[in-house]
Every structure is written in C-alpha cells, then in structure tokens.
Design a protein around this motif. Structure first.
Motif, PDB file in Angstrom:
ATOM      1  N   GLY A 112       0.788  -1.274   0.206  1.00 11.69           N
ATOM      2  CA  GLY A 112      -0.048   0.017   0.072  1.00 11.69           C
ATOM      3  C   GLY A 112       1.051   1.246  -0.250  1.00 11.69           C
ATOM      4  N   THR A 113       0.155   2.030   0.664  1.00 13.19           N
ATOM      5  CA  THR A 113       0.727   3.481   0.031  1.00 13.19           C
ATOM      6  C   THR A 113       1.787   3.795   1.309  1.00 13.19           C
ATOM      7  N   TYR A 126       3.577   7.621  -7.569  1.00 20.30           N
ATOM      8  CA  TYR A 126       4.659   6.712  -6.688  1.00 20.30           C
ATOM      9  C   TYR A 126       4.662   5.231  -6.193  1.00 20.30           C
ATOM     10  N   ASP A 132       0.819  -2.856  -4.298  1.00 17.21           N
ATOM     11  CA  ASP A 132      -1.031  -2.103  -4.143  1.00 17.21           C
ATOM     12  C   ASP A 132      -2.184  -2.767  -4.053  1.00 17.21           C
ATOM     13  N   SER A 133      -3.325  -2.168  -3.217  1.00 15.87           N
ATOM     14  CA  SER A 133      -4.456  -3.056  -3.106  1.00 15.87           C
ATOM     15  C   SER A 133      -5.115  -3.537  -3.772  1.00 15.87           C
ATOM     16  N   GLY A 175      -2.948  -1.133   1.779  1.00 14.92           N
ATOM     17  CA  GLY A 175      -3.675  -0.392   0.685  1.00 14.92           C
ATOM     18  C   GLY A 175      -5.023   0.547   1.018  1.00 14.92           C
ATOM     19  N   THR A 176      -5.403   1.274   1.220  1.00 18.99           N
ATOM     20  CA  THR A 176      -6.389   1.765   1.261  1.00 18.99           C
ATOM     21  C   THR A 176      -7.498   1.975   0.345  1.00 18.99           C
ATOM     22  N   ASP A 177      -6.990   1.353  -0.529  1.00 23.03           N
ATOM     23  CA  ASP A 177      -8.340   1.021  -1.659  1.00 23.03           C
ATOM     24  C   ASP A 177      -8.851   0.052  -1.544  1.00 23.03           C
ATOM     25  N   ALA A 179      -2.470   4.346   4.289  1.00 20.36           N
ATOM     26  CA  ALA A 179      -1.411   6.539   4.486  1.00 20.36           C
ATOM     27  C   ALA A 179      -2.316   6.808   3.283  1.00 20.36           C
ATOM     28  N   LYS A 188     -13.498   3.839   2.760  1.00 26.08           N
ATOM     29  CA  LYS A 188     -12.613   5.018   2.009  1.00 26.08           C
ATOM     30  C   LYS A 188     -13.935   5.830   0.939  1.00 26.08           C
TER      31      LYS A 188
HETATM   32  C1  SIN Z   1      -2.719   1.000  -2.815  1.00 27.17           C
HETATM   33  O1  SIN Z   1      -4.590   0.374  -2.095  1.00 27.17           O
HETATM   34  O2  SIN Z   1      -2.495   0.286  -2.665  1.00 27.17           O
HETATM   35  C2  SIN Z   1      -2.805   1.841  -3.511  1.00 27.17           C
HETATM   36  C3  SIN Z   1      -3.649   3.509  -2.407  1.00 27.17           C
HETATM   37  C4  SIN Z   1      -3.319   4.134  -1.125  1.00 27.17           C
HETATM   38  O3  SIN Z   1      -2.782   2.584   0.110  1.00 27.17           O
HETATM   39  O4  SIN Z   1      -3.913   4.270  -0.775  1.00 27.17           O
END
Ligand code: SIN
Length: 328
Positions: free
Chosen positions: A15-16, A29, A61-62, A94-96, A120, A168
């Motif tokens: 994730g980010t 990124y 990356d999620s 990752g937030t996604d 993040a 999200k």
């Molecule tokens: C992700 O979900 O891996 C990329 C976006 C994020 O973590 O905010």
C-alpha cells in the motif's frame, strides 16, 4: 522485550503507507516498496508503546488484492493472534481495498485481541505524509486493553472505525475514511478514547470460521445506473458467479425493466442481494422478499458481497442468508 510494554505483531501487506515517490512533491509513486523494518524505523516513538515484531506478508498495491489473498491474510493473522505473547495486531494495508480485507477478518477471526488496520493516503517520503502518524496511532490502539473485544478496527487520521461499516469515501483527503454511523472512537495523541461499541456480531461471536474455508465462492457486484441494461447480470451468471449484489438506487431499488432478469436468475438458484449504491441507510422490506429477494440492511455493496460469499461458503439457504444481513 520489556516487561511493562505489550508485544504487538505488525503484518505488512504493502500500500501507500509502504510507498515511495520520486520526490517529496511527486503525485505518482509506487505502492508497497518499503519494508516493515523501515516503516518501524520511521517511528521510533513506537518503542514507548509496544515491542513490535514485524513481518511482510505481501508487498502489493491493494488494487491487486483478491479473495484468495484476503483469506491468506486472515490465516496469518489468526496464527499470530493465537500466540500467547502477542497482545494485539496491526495490519498495514493499501487504503483502496482496506475496508474489504478488514471486514472479512472481522467476520472470520476468533480472537478478542485488538486487530487494527491502517494505511496512508500519502507515500512515506511525501511532504506531510500521514503514514508514520497512522502507524503510531494504530499501534497505540492495538496495545490498548480498551480495544479488546470490539472486532477488527481501522485507524486512520486520528479516528477509530469499526470494520463492519467503514469505507474509503475520498480518493485524496487524509480523512478518507468514514462510516454512516461515525467512528467508534478517536485518539487524543497516543490515547485511544472509545465512545461506542459495535452491536452486530463479529469475531468470537461470528458463526463463520477459517476452518474448512478454502476459497470464497465467486460473488459479483452490479452497480445500477439510470437506463441500465441486464448485460452485467447475464455476464456474471455466465461466468459462474454464485451470487450477485445489486447496488441499487436509493433504497436499493431495481428498475422495472430489470425485474424479469432478476426473477429468472433467482429461479436459476442465484441469490441476489439488494444493497444501496449510496452505501448507507437501513433498507425497507419490500414484496420481493416473499419471492426470495434478499436485502443487505444498511451494509454497503462491498461488505454485502463478502457477507454473501461467506454465507454461501457456509451453506446458508435463502432464509439463512437474509438472517445474516440482520445479524452482522
Ligand atoms: C493501495 O491501495 O495499495 C494504494 C492506495 C493507498 O494505499 O492509498
């Protein structure tokens, strides 16, 4: 290892929060490239909170998360929680798709120990990155006895959410996460303060279990749009879906021209759960419930998909599936 600090486990999945950009102001990124030891090193204050043992499970990356990876995450989390020396667990993600993994673990883990997801919105080397503060606060919650028994939690931007109903809701803001029911609590610096507790079943009171759960049956989501066609339903059914979530308008309504398609799919044994594409609001019971239609209560389509898949995996019939949406 310190006698007065709890030991918590950190499970990193990418994730980010583990992302790096070419410069501090770059918008692009790569997610999931910073390892967990480097994440910990960026927050030396964690040593005041807990002894943290870190491991990398995935570095993705999620957007590339899958049902199979979510189950793998649930299994590793379950093993770590079973260790007597581990007081709580932090999962960086990752937030996604964080809300999907968090909800699946909320339904599957058999532990009262705190489990806290965090992530993040800005990569680790960005100006005013949020990752270190989120990691610190997630560890504060995971180390807190007050967080025990509340199910899986999500800590982002100073708020503590229940995995049952968090989502999200913003693609860019640091306050990206929200719930129609508000947070369970907030953090005053390092101190978690809880103001309410989840009332729906989870973790130790969930009937679902990882034992004998080798895969989730395929369940898809179709989002309604004005003038929509039946094509996505037919495509999902043809692809072998075992259930479909209809993300309907407002109170999860279905356009009249689509009703014959949904009836025919139900007659072929495909459960269709109506959720609202608004993502919130208890849905009123309508006459299609008598015909075998199913209602997601207030669950958003993403969470409804996972609950439907678990219900199908555990052999629930139509009435049993509807009960799940009122219990969880
Ligand atoms: C992700 O979900 O891996 C990329 C976006 C994020 O973590 O905010």
């Amino acid at each position: 290892m310190s006698a007065d600090r709890p030991r918590i486990a950190l499970l990193a999945t990418g994730g980010t929060i583990a992302g790096a950009a070419a410069s501090r102001t770059a918008t692009g990124y790569q997610a999931g490239v910073i390892g967990p030891q480097a994440l910990l090193a960026a927050v030396p204050e964690l040593a005041d909170v807990a002894d943290v043992q870190a491991e990398q499970l995935f570095a993705i990356d999620s957007k590339n998360m899958s049902d199979a990876l979510m189950l793998q995450l649930a299994r590793r989390a379950s093993e770590l929680l079973a260790e007597s020396g581990v007081a709580g667990l932090v999962i960086t993600h990752g937030t996604d798709t964080l809300e999907e993994s968090a909800y699946l673990l909320h339904l599957l883990l058999k532990s009262a120990k705190p489990v806290v997801f965090t992530g993040a919105m800005r990569p680790g080397n960005a100006l005013s990155t949020d990752g270190p503060a989120n990691l610190y606060q997630a560890a504060c919650v995971a180390a807190s006895p007050a967080a025990a028994g509340l199910g899986v939690l999500v800590v982002m931007n100073g708020a503590i959410w229940s995995a049952r109903d968090v989502g999200k809701q913003d693609a860019a803001a640091l306050h990206a996460f929200g719930s129609p029911h508000g947070p369970l609590g907030r953090l005053a610096g390092s101190s978690p303060r809880f103001y309410r507790a989840p009332s729906r079943a989870h973790t130790l009171h969930s009937q679902f279990s990882l034992q004998r759960l080798h895969a989730l049956p395929p369940v898809g989501i179709v989002s309604a749009w004005a003038g929509m066609s039946a094509a996505p339903y037919e495509a999902l059914a043809a692809s072998g879906a075992r259930g479909i979530v209809h993300a309907g308008f407002g109170a999860a309504t279905v356009p009249d021209h689509l009703l014959p398609t949904l009836r025919s799919l139900r007659a072929r044994g495909l459960p269709i759960v109506r959720a609202s594409r608004t993502g919130a609001g208890p849905l009123p019971c309508t006459s299609d419930l008598q015909e075998g239609g199913l209602l997601a209560d207030d669950q958003n389509p993403l969470q409804a998909r996972l609950l439907l898949a678990l219900g199908l995996a555990h052999g629930a019939d139509t009435a049993g599936l509807q009960e799940l949406f009122m219990r969880y």
